[in-house]
Motif scaffolding. Sequence first.
Motif, PDB file in Angstrom:
ATOM      1  N   UNK A  91       2.681 -15.903   4.836  1.00  0.00           N
ATOM      2  CA  UNK A  91       3.060 -15.057   3.695  1.00  0.00           C
ATOM      3  C   UNK A  91       2.040 -13.943   3.475  1.00  0.00           C
ATOM      4  N   UNK A  92       0.762 -14.285   3.570  1.00  0.00           N
ATOM      5  CA  UNK A  92      -0.294 -13.275   3.392  1.00  0.00           C
ATOM      6  C   UNK A  92      -0.238 -12.250   4.511  1.00  0.00           C
ATOM      7  N   UNK A  93      -0.035 -12.704   5.734  1.00  0.00           N
ATOM      8  CA  UNK A  93       0.059 -11.782   6.876  1.00  0.00           C
ATOM      9  C   UNK A  93       1.232 -10.818   6.696  1.00  0.00           C
ATOM     10  N   UNK A  94       2.363 -11.323   6.214  1.00  0.00           N
ATOM     11  CA  UNK A  94       3.536 -10.465   6.004  1.00  0.00           C
ATOM     12  C   UNK A  94       3.262  -9.425   4.913  1.00  0.00           C
ATOM     13  N   UNK A  95       2.588  -9.837   3.857  1.00  0.00           N
ATOM     14  CA  UNK A  95       2.257  -8.892   2.787  1.00  0.00           C
ATOM     15  C   UNK A  95       1.291  -7.822   3.284  1.00  0.00           C
ATOM     16  N   UNK A  96       0.280  -8.224   4.034  1.00  0.00           N
ATOM     17  CA  UNK A  96      -0.687  -7.262   4.575  1.00  0.00           C
ATOM     18  C   UNK A  96       0.002  -6.268   5.509  1.00  0.00           C
ATOM     19  N   UNK A  97       0.916  -6.755   6.332  1.00  0.00           N
ATOM     20  CA  UNK A  97       1.647  -5.875   7.250  1.00  0.00           C
ATOM     21  C   UNK A  97       2.491  -4.871   6.467  1.00  0.00           C
ATOM     22  N   UNK A  98       3.170  -5.343   5.453  1.00  0.00           N
ATOM     23  CA  UNK A  98       3.983  -4.466   4.618  1.00  0.00           C
ATOM     24  C   UNK A  98       3.120  -3.383   3.973  1.00  0.00           C
ATOM     25  N   UNK A  99       1.962  -3.780   3.473  1.00  0.00           N
ATOM     26  CA  UNK A  99       1.064  -2.822   2.841  1.00  0.00           C
ATOM     27  C   UNK A  99       0.490  -1.840   3.858  1.00  0.00           C
ATOM     28  N   UNK A 100       0.188  -2.347   5.059  1.00  0.00           N
ATOM     29  CA  UNK A 100      -0.332  -1.477   6.124  1.00  0.00           C
ATOM     30  C   UNK A 100       0.688  -0.411   6.495  1.00  0.00           C
ATOM     31  N   UNK A 101       1.946  -0.813   6.633  1.00  0.00           N
ATOM     32  CA  UNK A 101       3.008   0.135   6.990  1.00  0.00           C
ATOM     33  C   UNK A 101       3.179   1.206   5.915  1.00  0.00           C
ATOM     34  N   UNK A 102       3.019   0.828   4.677  1.00  0.00           N
ATOM     35  CA  UNK A 102       3.199   1.751   3.555  1.00  0.00           C
ATOM     36  C   UNK A 102       1.999   2.683   3.389  1.00  0.00           C
ATOM     37  N   UNK A 103       0.843   2.269   3.866  1.00  0.00           N
ATOM     38  CA  UNK A 103      -0.383   3.036   3.638  1.00  0.00           C
ATOM     39  C   UNK A 103      -0.287   4.474   4.158  1.00  0.00           C
ATOM     40  N   UNK A 104       0.391   4.669   5.264  1.00  0.00           N
ATOM     41  CA  UNK A 104       0.535   6.016   5.810  1.00  0.00           C
ATOM     42  C   UNK A 104       1.237   6.969   4.847  1.00  0.00           C
ATOM     43  N   UNK A 105       2.142   6.434   4.050  1.00  0.00           N
ATOM     44  CA  UNK A 105       2.827   7.250   3.046  1.00  0.00           C
ATOM     45  C   UNK A 105       1.975   7.429   1.792  1.00  0.00           C
ATOM     46  N   UNK A 106       1.152   6.440   1.495  1.00  0.00           N
ATOM     47  CA  UNK A 106       0.315   6.506   0.291  1.00  0.00           C
ATOM     48  C   UNK A 106      -0.925   7.376   0.477  1.00  0.00           C
ATOM     49  N   UNK A 107      -1.476   7.392   1.686  1.00  0.00           N
ATOM     50  CA  UNK A 107      -2.743   8.095   1.940  1.00  0.00           C
ATOM     51  C   UNK A 107      -2.735   9.554   1.463  1.00  0.00           C
ATOM     52  N   UNK A 108      -1.697  10.346   1.779  1.00  0.00           N
ATOM     53  CA  UNK A 108      -1.715  11.731   1.289  1.00  0.00           C
ATOM     54  C   UNK A 108      -1.639  11.824  -0.239  1.00  0.00           C
ATOM     55  N   UNK A 109      -1.010  10.832  -0.860  1.00  0.00           N
ATOM     56  CA  UNK A 109      -0.914  10.819  -2.320  1.00  0.00           C
ATOM     57  C   UNK A 109      -2.256  10.481  -2.955  1.00  0.00           C
ATOM     58  N   UNK A 110      -3.015   9.593  -2.310  1.00  0.00           N
ATOM     59  CA  UNK A 110      -4.385   9.325  -2.769  1.00  0.00           C
ATOM     60  C   UNK A 110      -5.214  10.598  -2.620  1.00  0.00           C
TER      61      UNK A 110
END
Length: 145
Positions: free
Chosen positions: A39-58
Amino acid sequence: MNAGHGVPGWMRWLMAGLLGCMMAFAVQAQGNLEIDTPAIAALKLSMQKRHGQLAPLYASGAIGLAADGSVALRDASAVPLAQRGSVNALVAAENADRSALYREVARANQHPEWEADIRSTFAQRWIDRAPAGWWVQRSGGWVKK
């Protein structure tokens, strides 16, 4: 004052309370924040995939790392009106995964009651590790690192 100990009763009570808090913190500090489950691995993967979209917003300052361990829309005016709905959905998805991550780490450590402490620890880690130029929340206010 208690003649037998030379320390007022209220002070002994306070010292015992502080010792109890320190011991509770020491026990919690032994929790494994790097624990891994499917479950933790799946959450981390989901967050990793989303990070590319969040990075420019940060980087633009539109979003920031909140003191409570979440991501917050800090400056909506930094996001074009047509994209605000998708940015809000992205932030909501990230925050849902973060909340689930804190819960799962606490469960994996067999201490679900640690969830708030785990959230606080992760929040501080993410704020400390944020790159220069990102916005983070400290003492209730937003500051640029």
